[in-house]
Motif scaffolding. Structure first.
Motif, PDB file in Angstrom:
ATOM      1  N   GLU A  85      -2.336  -4.889 -10.272  1.00  0.00           N
ATOM      2  CA  GLU A  85      -3.788  -4.870 -10.165  1.00  0.00           C
ATOM      3  C   GLU A  85      -4.291  -3.712  -9.277  1.00  0.00           C
ATOM      4  O   GLU A  85      -5.397  -3.226  -9.429  1.00  0.00           O
ATOM      5  CB  GLU A  85      -4.243  -6.207  -9.564  1.00  0.00           C
ATOM      6  CG  GLU A  85      -5.731  -6.417  -9.590  1.00  0.00           C
ATOM      7  CD  GLU A  85      -6.089  -7.789  -8.981  1.00  0.00           C
ATOM      8  OE1 GLU A  85      -7.247  -7.981  -8.650  1.00  0.00           O
ATOM      9  OE2 GLU A  85      -5.179  -8.657  -8.823  1.00  0.00           O
ATOM     10  N   PHE A  86      -3.440  -3.328  -8.318  1.00  0.00           N
ATOM     11  CA  PHE A  86      -3.788  -2.265  -7.363  1.00  0.00           C
ATOM     12  C   PHE A  86      -2.659  -1.239  -7.308  1.00  0.00           C
ATOM     13  O   PHE A  86      -1.546  -1.518  -7.751  1.00  0.00           O
ATOM     14  CB  PHE A  86      -3.926  -2.838  -5.943  1.00  0.00           C
ATOM     15  CG  PHE A  86      -4.887  -3.976  -5.817  1.00  0.00           C
ATOM     16  CD1 PHE A  86      -6.254  -3.753  -5.804  1.00  0.00           C
ATOM     17  CD2 PHE A  86      -4.421  -5.283  -5.676  1.00  0.00           C
ATOM     18  CE1 PHE A  86      -7.151  -4.805  -5.660  1.00  0.00           C
ATOM     19  CE2 PHE A  86      -5.310  -6.343  -5.540  1.00  0.00           C
ATOM     20  CZ  PHE A  86      -6.679  -6.099  -5.538  1.00  0.00           C
ATOM     21  N   TYR A  87      -2.953  -0.096  -6.718  1.00  0.00           N
ATOM     22  CA  TYR A  87      -1.877   0.800  -6.283  1.00  0.00           C
ATOM     23  C   TYR A  87      -1.751   0.645  -4.771  1.00  0.00           C
ATOM     24  O   TYR A  87      -2.712   0.924  -4.040  1.00  0.00           O
ATOM     25  CB  TYR A  87      -2.202   2.260  -6.588  1.00  0.00           C
ATOM     26  CG  TYR A  87      -2.242   2.578  -8.062  1.00  0.00           C
ATOM     27  CD1 TYR A  87      -1.108   2.462  -8.862  1.00  0.00           C
ATOM     28  CD2 TYR A  87      -3.422   3.010  -8.653  1.00  0.00           C
ATOM     29  CE1 TYR A  87      -1.158   2.766 -10.213  1.00  0.00           C
ATOM     30  CE2 TYR A  87      -3.484   3.320 -10.009  1.00  0.00           C
ATOM     31  CZ  TYR A  87      -2.343   3.187 -10.779  1.00  0.00           C
ATOM     32  OH  TYR A  87      -2.396   3.478 -12.114  1.00  0.00           O
ATOM     33  N   ALA A  88      -0.600   0.213  -4.321  1.00  0.00           N
ATOM     34  CA  ALA A  88      -0.374   0.099  -2.883  1.00  0.00           C
ATOM     35  C   ALA A  88       0.525   1.254  -2.455  1.00  0.00           C
ATOM     36  O   ALA A  88       1.612   1.443  -2.993  1.00  0.00           O
ATOM     37  CB  ALA A  88       0.281  -1.236  -2.554  1.00  0.00           C
ATOM     38  N   VAL A  89       0.035   2.026  -1.483  1.00  0.00           N
ATOM     39  CA  VAL A  89       0.798   3.179  -0.995  1.00  0.00           C
ATOM     40  C   VAL A  89       1.116   2.976   0.483  1.00  0.00           C
ATOM     41  O   VAL A  89       0.227   2.667   1.282  1.00  0.00           O
ATOM     42  CB  VAL A  89       0.002   4.490  -1.193  1.00  0.00           C
ATOM     43  CG1 VAL A  89       0.692   5.656  -0.502  1.00  0.00           C
ATOM     44  CG2 VAL A  89      -0.182   4.769  -2.678  1.00  0.00           C
ATOM     45  N   TYR A  90       2.391   3.152   0.810  1.00  0.00           N
ATOM     46  CA  TYR A  90       2.852   3.053   2.196  1.00  0.00           C
ATOM     47  C   TYR A  90       3.037   4.457   2.743  1.00  0.00           C
ATOM     48  O   TYR A  90       3.634   5.306   2.070  1.00  0.00           O
ATOM     49  CB  TYR A  90       4.195   2.307   2.230  1.00  0.00           C
ATOM     50  CG  TYR A  90       4.942   2.459   3.534  1.00  0.00           C
ATOM     51  CD1 TYR A  90       4.803   1.517   4.556  1.00  0.00           C
ATOM     52  CD2 TYR A  90       5.791   3.546   3.762  1.00  0.00           C
ATOM     53  CE1 TYR A  90       5.481   1.659   5.755  1.00  0.00           C
ATOM     54  CE2 TYR A  90       6.469   3.700   4.961  1.00  0.00           C
ATOM     55  CZ  TYR A  90       6.315   2.754   5.951  1.00  0.00           C
ATOM     56  OH  TYR A  90       6.978   2.907   7.143  1.00  0.00           O
ATOM     57  N   ALA A  91       2.540   4.723   3.937  1.00  0.00           N
ATOM     58  CA  ALA A  91       2.791   6.030   4.556  1.00  0.00           C
ATOM     59  C   ALA A  91       3.052   5.852   6.044  1.00  0.00           C
ATOM     60  O   ALA A  91       2.333   5.128   6.728  1.00  0.00           O
ATOM     61  CB  ALA A  91       1.599   6.953   4.347  1.00  0.00           C
ATOM     62  N   ASN A  92       4.097   6.494   6.517  1.00  0.00           N
ATOM     63  CA  ASN A  92       4.454   6.441   7.929  1.00  0.00           C
ATOM     64  C   ASN A  92       3.987   7.739   8.587  1.00  0.00           C
ATOM     65  O   ASN A  92       4.413   8.816   8.185  1.00  0.00           O
ATOM     66  CB  ASN A  92       5.974   6.289   8.042  1.00  0.00           C
ATOM     67  CG  ASN A  92       6.418   6.034   9.451  1.00  0.00           C
ATOM     68  OD1 ASN A  92       5.875   6.618  10.384  1.00  0.00           O
ATOM     69  ND2 ASN A  92       7.397   5.182   9.608  1.00  0.00           N
ATOM     70  N   VAL A  93       3.099   7.630   9.579  1.00  0.00           N
ATOM     71  CA  VAL A  93       2.485   8.840  10.144  1.00  0.00           C
ATOM     72  C   VAL A  93       3.198   9.337  11.407  1.00  0.00           C
ATOM     73  O   VAL A  93       2.690  10.217  12.112  1.00  0.00           O
ATOM     74  CB  VAL A  93       0.981   8.640  10.421  1.00  0.00           C
ATOM     75  CG1 VAL A  93       0.247   8.364   9.118  1.00  0.00           C
ATOM     76  CG2 VAL A  93       0.737   7.527  11.425  1.00  0.00           C
ATOM     77  N   GLU A  94       4.359   8.787  11.647  1.00  0.00           N
ATOM     78  CA  GLU A  94       5.143   9.151  12.830  1.00  0.00           C
ATOM     79  C   GLU A  94       5.353  10.673  12.930  1.00  0.00           C
ATOM     80  O   GLU A  94       5.421  11.227  14.025  1.00  0.00           O
ATOM     81  CB  GLU A  94       6.481   8.413  12.704  1.00  0.00           C
ATOM     82  CG  GLU A  94       7.561   8.782  13.634  1.00  0.00           C
ATOM     83  CD  GLU A  94       8.859   8.125  13.187  1.00  0.00           C
ATOM     84  OE1 GLU A  94       9.568   7.622  14.048  1.00  0.00           O
ATOM     85  OE2 GLU A  94       9.149   8.118  11.966  1.00  0.00           O
TER      86      GLU A  94
END
Ligand SMILES: Nc1ncnc2c1ncn2[C@@H]1O[C@H](COP(=O)(O)OP(=O)(O)O)[C@@H](O)[C@H]1O
Ligand SMILES: [Mg+2]
Length: 365
Positions: free
Chosen positions: A69-78
């Protein structure tokens, strides 16, 4: 090739195909999180280091993307950490990371193409611009999970928070429908020191009425379930009397629970013979070895003790100034040390588990 036998994970996020694992999706209230997402909320997930935040976010991402239903994007900003107050470089790193991760999730070059467009644009707020363009270009609402938000500091952190807020009214068509900010503390509690020495709070930069969820430690049942996975896989038995002791030592702190398991089943070589029954005395030795070895997890803990506000809270607890301790302390300082996972708010305040207690008392404040 023979499958590698599973083991207790002591290094980074979970890979359930490799590690004994408590299903990350059972570790928070999934229904509540889904409901927050449906309500287009921006919210905060926080917990001490090595509690399983990243594992949870990754599992949530995969779970949501599977539903379609959605696009889920994970991002690590470390990656922005090293650039401190260099706002432009941090911004470009953050956008670049989101673009890379989005490209992987969507299996498309679109997020990268947009990144190049945005990089070439004269616009000031490129993170906001990027999120706007990406959200508009997608055929489903975008959900963004930003991990290690507290790796960013000062001007850069304020700029990122401000830009995330700036498109709030455009969601979900032209900005992420939901954003999860993940870190050790509730980012709204930070006092952020700017390069001109002004201090602003995270809450004023990220001025959105957001929920804040804290990821907890393992329960006794979860510890038992995790160790039983080892027994099921190898036949090696833990004496039931081990479990009260594991609880006492760790109080469910996820990394400690795994580190003890790894120590006693792998590092203590004689126990690699799976016909050896693990008894409390061995668990006790594993605990001592763990404290002695000072892994990064323990080392960072000791490092924290250098901070004045941490010492302000810890010292009276160690000195056993019973009951009255709290009254003399600033609640901000207590909250900080609780958020670090060092102390729990019992009456009286106390160190979070026996391993930390031992480490801290050896550290000679
Ligand atoms: N679902 C889980 N099951 C078992 N152990 C876990 C789980 N989640 C986390 N852990 C333990 O915590 C450690 C850190 O996990 P991670 O997701 O990187 O936490 P964080 O992002 O909070 O630092 C892992 O290496 C493992 O020891
Ligand atoms: Mg993490």
């Amino acid at each position: 090739m023979k499958p590698v036998p599973k083991f207790f994970n002591t290094a980074g996020p979970m890979k359930p195909e490799l590690h004994y694992c408590i299903d990350p999706l059972t570790r928070f209230d999934l229904e509540e999180i889904e409901s927050l997402i449906r309500q287009n909320k921006y919210f905060i997930l926080h917990a001490p280091r090595q509690t399983g935040k990243t594992s949870c976010l990754l599992a949530l991402r995969d779970y949501i993307n599977k539903q379609g239903e959605f696009y889920a994007v994970y991002a690590n900003v470390e990656g922005g950490q090293a650039f401190r107050n260099d706002v432009k470089t941090v911004e470009s790193r953050v956008v670049g990371t989101i673009a890379e991760r989005a490209a992987m999730t969507l299996q498309s070059d679109l997020p990268r193409d947009l990144f190049h467009k945005v990089a070439a644009s004269p616009e000031q707020d490129r993170l906001a611009l990027y999120l706007k363009m990406l959200s508009e270009a997608l055929d489903k609402p975008l959900l963004l999970f930003i991990d290690e938000i507290d790796a960013l500091v000062g001007d850069s952190l304020v700029s990122v928070l401000r830009q995330l807020r700036s498109g709030y009214d455009l969601r979900p068509q032209a900005f992420p429908q939901s954003i999860i900010l993940c870190g050790v503390r509730d980012v709204r509690d930070y006092r952020i020191v700017l390069s001109n020495q002004d201090i602003v709070t995270g809450g004023s930069a990220f001025n959105i009425k957001a929920e804040s969820l804290r990821l907890g430690n393992f329960s006794r049942e979860e510890i038992h379930q995790l160790y039983m996975q080892h027994t099921a896989a190898t036949g090696q038995v833990f004496d039931e009397a081990c479990f009260p002791q594991i609880w006492e030592a760790t109080e469910g702190q996820p990394w400690l629970v795994n580190a003890l398991g790894y120590e006693v089943t792998m590092n203590m070589r004689e126990n690699r013979d799976r016909s050896v029954r693990i008894i409390p005395e061995m668990m006790y030795r594993a605990q001592e070895r763990l404290i002695y070895r000072r892994d990064t997890h323990i080392d960072i803990l000791i490092d924290k003790l250098r901070e004045e506000r941490v010492r302000n809270v810890i010292a009276p607890i160690l000195a056993n100034e019973d009951g009255e301790v709290e009254q003399h302390l600033k609640d901000d300082d207590i909250q900080y040390v609780v958020d670090m996972g060092l102390v729990v708010r019992d009456k009286p305040l106390r160190i979070a588990n026996a391993i930390y207690r031992e480490v801290i008392s050896q550290a000679n404040l």
